[in-house]
Design a protein around this motif. Structure first.
Motif, PDB file in Angstrom:
ATOM      1  N   ASP A 174       0.832  -1.207   0.000  1.00 54.81           N
ATOM      2  CA  ASP A 174       0.000   0.000   0.000  1.00 54.81           C
ATOM      3  C   ASP A 174       0.867   1.258   0.000  1.00 54.81           C
ATOM      4  OD1 ASP A 174      -2.365  -1.439  -0.031  1.00 54.81           O
ATOM      5  OD2 ASP A 174      -2.674  -1.290   2.139  1.00 54.81           O
ATOM      6  N   HIS A 175       1.944   1.221   0.762  1.00 54.30           N
ATOM      7  CA  HIS A 175       2.880   2.355   0.810  1.00 54.30           C
ATOM      8  C   HIS A 175       3.461   2.615  -0.578  1.00 54.30           C
ATOM      9  CE1 HIS A 175       6.273   4.858   1.985  1.00 54.30           C
ATOM     10  NE2 HIS A 175       7.116   3.950   1.517  1.00 54.30           N
ATOM     11  N   MET A 176       3.924   1.575  -1.249  1.00 52.83           N
ATOM     12  CA  MET A 176       4.534   1.741  -2.564  1.00 52.83           C
ATOM     13  C   MET A 176       3.511   2.216  -3.591  1.00 52.83           C
ATOM     14  SD  MET A 176       7.608   1.187  -1.811  1.00 52.83           S
ATOM     15  CE  MET A 176       8.618   0.926  -3.248  1.00 52.83           C
ATOM     16  N   ALA A 177       2.277   1.725  -3.518  1.00 54.52           N
ATOM     17  CA  ALA A 177       1.217   2.185  -4.428  1.00 54.52           C
ATOM     18  C   ALA A 177       0.959   3.675  -4.222  1.00 54.52           C
ATOM     19  CB  ALA A 177      -0.054   1.375  -4.216  1.00 54.52           C
ATOM     20  N   GLY A 178       0.948   4.108  -2.969  1.00 56.76           N
ATOM     21  CA  GLY A 178       0.757   5.523  -2.684  1.00 56.76           C
ATOM     22  C   GLY A 178       1.899   6.373  -3.207  1.00 56.76           C
ATOM     23  N   LEU A 179       3.129   5.873  -3.051  1.00 58.08           N
ATOM     24  CA  LEU A 179       4.281   6.596  -3.587  1.00 58.08           C
ATOM     25  C   LEU A 179       4.187   6.743  -5.102  1.00 58.08           C
ATOM     26  CD1 LEU A 179       7.313   5.168  -1.584  1.00 58.08           C
ATOM     27  CD2 LEU A 179       6.202   7.400  -1.314  1.00 58.08           C
TER      28      LEU A 179
ATOM     29  N   MET B  57      15.008  -2.508   7.562  1.00 59.34           N
ATOM     30  CA  MET B  57      14.433  -1.181   7.387  1.00 59.34           C
ATOM     31  C   MET B  57      13.969  -0.641   8.739  1.00 59.34           C
ATOM     32  SD  MET B  57      12.368  -1.513   3.790  1.00 59.34           S
ATOM     33  CE  MET B  57      11.845  -3.226   3.940  1.00 59.34           C
ATOM     34  N   VAL B  58      14.384   0.591   9.042  1.00 57.29           N
ATOM     35  CA  VAL B  58      14.042   1.206  10.328  1.00 57.29           C
ATOM     36  C   VAL B  58      13.470   2.614  10.154  1.00 57.29           C
ATOM     37  CG1 VAL B  58      15.707  -0.156  11.657  1.00 57.29           C
ATOM     38  CG2 VAL B  58      16.414   2.026  10.645  1.00 57.29           C
ATOM     39  N   GLY B  59      13.169   2.981   8.944  1.00 58.66           N
ATOM     40  CA  GLY B  59      12.619   4.306   8.680  1.00 58.66           C
ATOM     41  C   GLY B  59      12.733   4.647   7.212  1.00 58.66           C
ATOM     42  N   SER B  60      12.421   5.900   6.908  1.00 57.50           N
ATOM     43  CA  SER B  60      12.437   6.355   5.518  1.00 57.50           C
ATOM     44  C   SER B  60      12.968   7.779   5.445  1.00 57.50           C
ATOM     45  CB  SER B  60      11.016   6.352   4.937  1.00 57.50           C
ATOM     46  OG  SER B  60      10.411   5.091   5.041  1.00 57.50           O
ATOM     47  N   VAL B  61      13.582   8.092   4.310  1.00 55.56           N
ATOM     48  CA  VAL B  61      13.924   9.463   3.944  1.00 55.56           C
ATOM     49  C   VAL B  61      13.134   9.761   2.676  1.00 55.56           C
ATOM     50  CG1 VAL B  61      15.748  11.030   3.181  1.00 55.56           C
ATOM     51  CG2 VAL B  61      16.230   9.317   4.953  1.00 55.56           C
ATOM     52  N   VAL B  62      12.412  10.871   2.681  1.00 54.26           N
ATOM     53  CA  VAL B  62      11.572  11.231   1.545  1.00 54.26           C
ATOM     54  C   VAL B  62      11.891  12.661   1.134  1.00 54.26           C
ATOM     55  CG1 VAL B  62       9.183  11.507   0.728  1.00 54.26           C
ATOM     56  CG2 VAL B  62       9.716   9.731   2.421  1.00 54.26           C
ATOM     57  N   LEU B  63      12.203  12.862  -0.129  1.00 51.95           N
ATOM     58  CA  LEU B  63      12.330  14.197  -0.708  1.00 51.95           C
ATOM     59  C   LEU B  63      11.077  14.440  -1.532  1.00 51.95           C
ATOM     60  CD1 LEU B  63      16.055  14.184  -1.894  1.00 51.95           C
ATOM     61  CD2 LEU B  63      15.117  14.989   0.287  1.00 51.95           C
ATOM     62  N   CYS B  64      10.343  15.493  -1.163  1.00 49.28           N
ATOM     63  CA  CYS B  64       9.046  15.706  -1.797  1.00 49.28           C
ATOM     64  C   CYS B  64       8.768  17.189  -1.983  1.00 49.28           C
ATOM     65  CB  CYS B  64       7.940  15.045  -0.973  1.00 49.28           C
ATOM     66  SG  CYS B  64       7.857  15.590   0.747  1.00 49.28           S
ATOM     67  N   GLN B  65       7.766  17.473  -2.783  1.00 51.59           N
ATOM     68  CA  GLN B  65       7.361  18.860  -3.013  1.00 51.59           C
ATOM     69  C   GLN B  65       5.845  18.915  -3.125  1.00 51.59           C
ATOM     70  OE1 GLN B  65       9.548  20.022  -6.468  1.00 51.59           O
ATOM     71  NE2 GLN B  65       8.499  18.606  -7.828  1.00 51.59           N
TER      72      GLN B  65
ATOM     73  N   ASP C  27       0.766  17.941   4.734  1.00 54.73           N
ATOM     74  CA  ASP C  27       0.032  17.334   5.849  1.00 54.73           C
ATOM     75  C   ASP C  27      -1.106  16.446   5.348  1.00 54.73           C
ATOM     76  OD1 ASP C  27       1.728  18.570   7.660  1.00 54.73           O
ATOM     77  OD2 ASP C  27       0.350  20.243   8.037  1.00 54.73           O
ATOM     78  N   ASP C  28      -1.759  16.870   4.268  1.00 51.75           N
ATOM     79  CA  ASP C  28      -2.825  16.057   3.677  1.00 51.75           C
ATOM     80  C   ASP C  28      -2.259  14.741   3.155  1.00 51.75           C
ATOM     81  OD1 ASP C  28      -5.586  15.680   2.701  1.00 51.75           O
ATOM     82  OD2 ASP C  28      -4.655  15.852   0.724  1.00 51.75           O
ATOM     83  N   TYR C  29      -1.115  14.810   2.484  1.00 51.12           N
ATOM     84  CA  TYR C  29      -0.449  13.581   2.032  1.00 51.12           C
ATOM     85  C   TYR C  29      -0.152  12.660   3.219  1.00 51.12           C
ATOM     86  CZ  TYR C  29       3.646  10.649   1.459  1.00 51.12           C
ATOM     87  OH  TYR C  29       4.529   9.601   1.543  1.00 51.12           O
TER      88      TYR C  29
END
Length: 100
Positions: free
Chosen positions: A24-29, A51-59, A67-69
């Motif tokens: 579900d996470h990957m589909a959302g990405l 895996m212990v977390g994520s780094v996300v670069l987004c705009q 916040d909605d995302y």
């Protein structure tokens, strides 16, 4: 567009929940990438390669849109990401830099 780095540390013992929610996470990405919101990212790993977390670069158009995302993102919504640090930033303009 406002640009952000997200440092998302998993809650303790979240690996099983992370793996269960991964599709579900990957589909959302994929949806967010198509919309032009996701620039890059990946999983943070511990010394054993888990895996212990994520780094996300987004705009996004605004902090409210980010916040909605996050309200839709399964890792945030389900508490898999136990801590989310949001850092406003400015991405490198690679196209302009490489043209010089």
């Amino acid at each position: 567009m406002q640009q952000f780095a997200l440092i998302c540390r998993d809650a303790p013992d979240a690996l099983a929940a992370r793996m269960a929610a991964r599709a579900d996470h990957m589909a959302g990405l994929k949806t967010e990438r198509t919309a032009g919101h996701m620039v890059d990212g990946g999983a943070m790993l511990d010394e054993a390669g888990n895996m212990v977390g994520s780094v996300v670069l987004c705009q996004f158009e605004s902090r409210a849109a980010l916040d909605d995302y996050l309200s839709r993102e399964i890792y945030a919504r389900e508490g898999i990401w136990g801590e989310i640090e949001i850092i406003p930033m400015r991405f490198v303009n690679w196209h302009g830099l490489m043209a010089d």
